[in-house]
Design an enzyme around this catalytic site. Structure first.
Site, PDB file in Angstrom:
ATOM      1  N   ASP A 295     -31.030  37.769 -15.355  1.00  0.00           N
ATOM      2  CA  ASP A 295     -30.196  36.566 -15.272  1.00  0.00           C
ATOM      3  C   ASP A 295     -31.132  35.402 -14.996  1.00  0.00           C
ATOM      4  OD1 ASP A 295     -27.965  34.734 -14.772  1.00  0.00           O
ATOM      5  OD2 ASP A 295     -26.734  36.501 -14.480  1.00  0.00           O
ATOM      6  N   HIS A 329     -32.223  34.332 -18.064  1.00  0.00           N
ATOM      7  CA  HIS A 329     -31.278  33.445 -18.760  1.00  0.00           C
ATOM      8  C   HIS A 329     -31.777  32.016 -18.724  1.00  0.00           C
ATOM      9  CE1 HIS A 329     -27.463  36.187 -18.587  1.00  0.00           C
ATOM     10  NE2 HIS A 329     -28.459  36.699 -19.291  1.00  0.00           N
TER      11      HIS A 329
END
Length: 555
Positions: A295, A329
């Site tokens: 993430d 991300h």
């Protein structure tokens, strides 16, 4: 050398323009010094408390006794020698430095019954979760140091989508056991994990903060790996932290935080496995770290929606420098849980390689909160899957990485009334940013009821497939921007934005369309000091744009 060659190529495409008025680019703030906690020289060897490094013996009690003895003696260092140390959750105490020697591997147990259900927070809101493998609350002067490794057994907690793995990897995962969903396209480590995830997707989880109401869903309630709450004087230094069940390092409501030389690594498909989330923290330094996670990488937060606004504690006075981010991300991220605000942030000399987004500032309606006074400089990026730079107040309108069948057109945004849930982004200053390879160079997407305001991007070189989209924004200045998209229809897109200046722009010769402006709210869009002759068409007015919306003063 490749990035230098890219900048040289950009300069060769179009000669620079004459000196023009510079947009205001103030010096970054002088942030308060962050003292590093000091510890007594007393050392407490873990083995003295019955710990056994055989990878089989559960050493939870030994860690507890060693840390307690150290704290009761007035503080010092708990030394974890080389070896494989299996343990349940470790609770830190004030004035204790947990030191991981070279060759030390602390393996947190896969027995989830060892992690009690507790009342805590999850993604910025109060929640019931399992206790973190490493935690501390209301501490003064606490540290984890040394070259050793912490492993959170996250693969025993996290679901995995079939689409994320190769056929061989999927079969190997199935051989470990676990259960599948009805569609057979998602693996869960246990039936409790599957049931919890499906209840969450259907919004049918218990609306309770009583841990007893979640006993059957324990395996779903993945903990953050390192959770520090209301601590002052935190040092995280030199260790590797990996395989986290969820967020990897989470200082919450902490002051005087130093994170240096830490390596965080999680599988790229690991949900919610942010490397570090500084949430509602004040006076922090993150320096010289290396992250590759599933993430966001470097992330600042301050609570979510009404709870975050009620807490009302911003993340402020943060310095982030000399970090490397691989899979993530976002490389450096603010949000989306930023309802308490973020301010006074300096980010410099970082490299992002293969992240979904490079610089990612995200929020959405309902968050509220103000993000302001952010300085970013000296950023190098390669192989960015989506945007190199994104300011997005309409987060979740679209996935940053386009999925098959997605509509490429920007989403239509209808105005809504202003309220306490309306977020605000203003006063961002970015310079010396170079990206070699991205889907899009820059996305600025505000809200019609509250635009993104007062942003300066200067001295940037961005090689990408699509150029720039600036939507629902005000007073945005791009100066000495070299934008090298392969799709030049157009290079620049402005929608319902005011006071947008492109000064001394460089772009590929033979460009089809340089600038398209649309929307009835668009006005005072300026293209200055730019050689417009290199484009087949300079300006196109789209739907709703007035004839005087654009001013061109070519060199």
């Amino acid at each position: 050398m490749k990035l230098l060659a890219l900048a040289t190529l950009a300069g060769a495409l179009l000669a620079g323009g004459p000196a023009l008025a510079q947009p205001m680019f103030p010096a970054p703030p002088t942030l308060p010094p962050v003292p590093v906690p000091q510890f007594r020289p007393d050392t407490f060897d873990l083995r003295r408390y019955g710990a056994v490094a055989d990878g089989q013996t559960l050493n939870t009690h030994a860690f507890e006794q060693a840390i307690a003895a150290c704290a009761q003696a007035g503080g010092g260092t708990v030394r974890v020698p080389a070896g494989l140390w299996l343990t349940g959750p470790i609770v830190l105490r004030s004035h204790v430095n947990l030191h991981l020697a070279a060759g030390a591997l602390v393996q947190f147990t896969a027995d989830h019954a060892q992690y009690p259900l507790i009342r805590t927070t999850w993604e910025g809101e109060e929640a019931v979760r399992c206790q973190a493998p490493l935690s501390g609350t209301d501490l003064r002067e606490v540290a984890i140091t040394g070259p050793g490794t912490l492993d959170g057994a996250g693969d025993t907690w996290r679901p995995v989508k079939k689409s994320k793995l190769s056929a061989g990897e999927w079969q190997a995962l199935l051989a470990k056991g676990g259960v599948l969903n009805e569609k057979k396209d998602t693996w869960y480590p246990s039936e409790g994990s599957r049931r919890g995830n499906e209840l969450a997707a259907a919004k049918q989880l218990p609306k309770s903060l009583n841990p007893a109401d979640f006993t059957e869903l324990r395996d779903y309630l993945r903990p953050n790996m390192l959770s520090l709450t209301r601590c002052q004087g935190v040092l995280l230094d030199g260790f590797t932290i990996q395989n986290s069940p969820a967020w990897t390092m989470h200082p919450l409501l902490c002051q005087q935080v130093t994170v240096r030389g830490v390596t965080a690594q999680n599988p790229w498909y690991g949900q919610n496995t942010d490397a570090i989330d500084l949430e509602s923290c004040r006076d922090a330094v993150v320096r010289g770290c290396t992250f590759s996670v599933g993430d966001d990488g470097l992330c600042l937060k301050s609570g979510r929606d009404e709870e975050g606004r009620r807490r009302g504690v911003p993340t402020e006075n943060a310095l982030i420098e000399d970090c490397k981010i691989y899979r993530a991300h976002g490389g450096f991220v603010i949000g989306s849980e930023m309802s308490g605000g973020v301010r006074n942030v300096v980010v410099r000399n970082c490299a992002f390689m293969g992240t979904d987004v490079g610089l990612r500032f995200k929020t959405t309606r309902g968050r509220g909160g103000l993000v302001e006074n952010v300085w970013v400089e000296g950023i190098r990026m390669t192989d960015i899957a989506a945007q190199a730079i994104v300011f997005d107040m309409y987060y979740m309108a679209k996935d940053p990485v386009a999925q098959p069948g997605d509509n490429a057109a920007p989403p239509a945004i209808a105005a809504q009334p202003l309220g306490e849930g309306t977020p605000a982004f203003r006063h961002f200053y970015l310079r010396d940013v170079v990206c070699r390879g991205a889907e899009q160079g820059i996305l600025v997407r505000g809200l019609p009821e509250r635009n993104i305001e007062d942003v300066v991007v200067r001295d940037a070189v961005l090689q990408c497939r699509q150029g720039l989209l600036c939507q629902e924004a005000r007073n945005i200045h791009f100066q000495n921007l070299t934008l090298l998209p392969t799709d030049t229809r157009p290079v620049l897109e402005v929608q319902n934005a005011q006071g947008i200046t492109f000064q001394n722009l460089r772009y590929p010769a033979g460009t089809d369309l340089l600038l398209r402006v649309s929307g009835p709210a668009s006005r005072d869009v300026r293209l200055l000091g730019t050689d417009t002759k290199a484009a087949k068409q300079t300006v196109q007015l789209g739907d709703g744009a007035g004839k005087k919306a654009v001013q061109v003063a070519a060199k």
